[in-house]
Enzyme design. Structure first.
Site, PDB file in Angstrom:
ATOM      1  N   HIS A  20       0.862  -1.188  -0.082  1.00  0.00           N
ATOM      2  CA  HIS A  20      -0.189   0.035   0.090  1.00  0.00           C
ATOM      3  C   HIS A  20       0.873   1.250  -0.094  1.00  0.00           C
ATOM      4  O   HIS A  20       0.720   2.019  -0.863  1.00  0.00           O
ATOM      5  CB  HIS A  20      -0.994  -0.096   1.116  1.00  0.00           C
ATOM      6  N   LEU A  81      -2.706  -8.402   3.627  1.00  0.00           N
ATOM      7  CA  LEU A  81      -3.452  -9.482   4.416  1.00  0.00           C
ATOM      8  C   LEU A  81      -4.616  -9.790   3.907  1.00  0.00           C
ATOM      9  O   LEU A  81      -5.116 -10.715   3.649  1.00  0.00           O
ATOM     10  CB  LEU A  81      -3.005  -9.271   5.717  1.00  0.00           C
ATOM     11  N   GLY A  84      -8.931  -6.426   0.115  1.00  0.00           N
ATOM     12  CA  GLY A  84      -9.930  -5.512  -0.150  1.00  0.00           C
ATOM     13  C   GLY A  84     -10.040  -4.757  -1.454  1.00  0.00           C
ATOM     14  O   GLY A  84      -9.434  -5.518  -2.424  1.00  0.00           O
ATOM     15  N   HIS A  86      -7.968  -2.465  -2.870  1.00  0.00           N
ATOM     16  CA  HIS A  86      -6.802  -2.365  -3.590  1.00  0.00           C
ATOM     17  C   HIS A  86      -6.361  -3.604  -4.236  1.00  0.00           C
ATOM     18  O   HIS A  86      -5.935  -3.698  -5.473  1.00  0.00           O
ATOM     19  CB  HIS A  86      -5.632  -1.995  -2.661  1.00  0.00           C
TER      20      HIS A  86
END
Length: 131
Positions: A20, A81, A84, A86
């Site tokens: 991210h 982990l 989602g 992204h």
């Protein structure tokens, strides 16, 4: 005489560790540690880190860096982990844009690490203090 450059090995795969990103430079330490460990395990394996936002390089820049070094098969490992927005939406769009710009590139996007049974087992072992 300078030796002629060798042709890239078409079987070779380079890796981009994709995360991210954060404004905090310490956030990327674990990603850099994974890249360093890959370099120890496979010294000839090209590996770079890339970030969705808030850190550099972004994925397009990391891919360009590897392509400039002659790489034509690049595997992206999302270090997320949770799977989602992204991982499900943003990364596929970015990858599609890169593929459109570089039709000679084989760009492979792997599942996010949070989907890997080996990581789930490792984290469970850590939680249970079983090293």
């Amino acid at each position: 005489m300078t030796p002629a450059p060798t042709a890239p090995d078409s079987r070779r795969v380079a890796t981009v560790l994709f995360g991210h990103g954060s404004r905090d430079p310490l956030w990327r330490k674990p990603m850099d540690a994974v890249a360093a460990r890959i370099a120890v395990l496979e010294p000839d394996h090209p590996v770079v880190c890339a970030f969705l936002e808030l850190a550099q390089p972004d994925l397009a820049e990391a891919v360009a860096q590897l392509m400039d070094a002659g790489e034509r098969h690049i595997r992206v490992l999302p270090l997320f982990l949770g799977v989602g927005k992204h991982a499900r939406e943003d990364l596929p769009l970015i990858a599609a844009t890169i593929r459109a710009q570089h039709p000679d590139l084989q760009l492979e996007v792997m599942p996010a690490v949070g989907d890997h049974a080996a990581l789930i087992n490792l984290l469970a072992g850590i939680a249970l203090d079983r090293s």
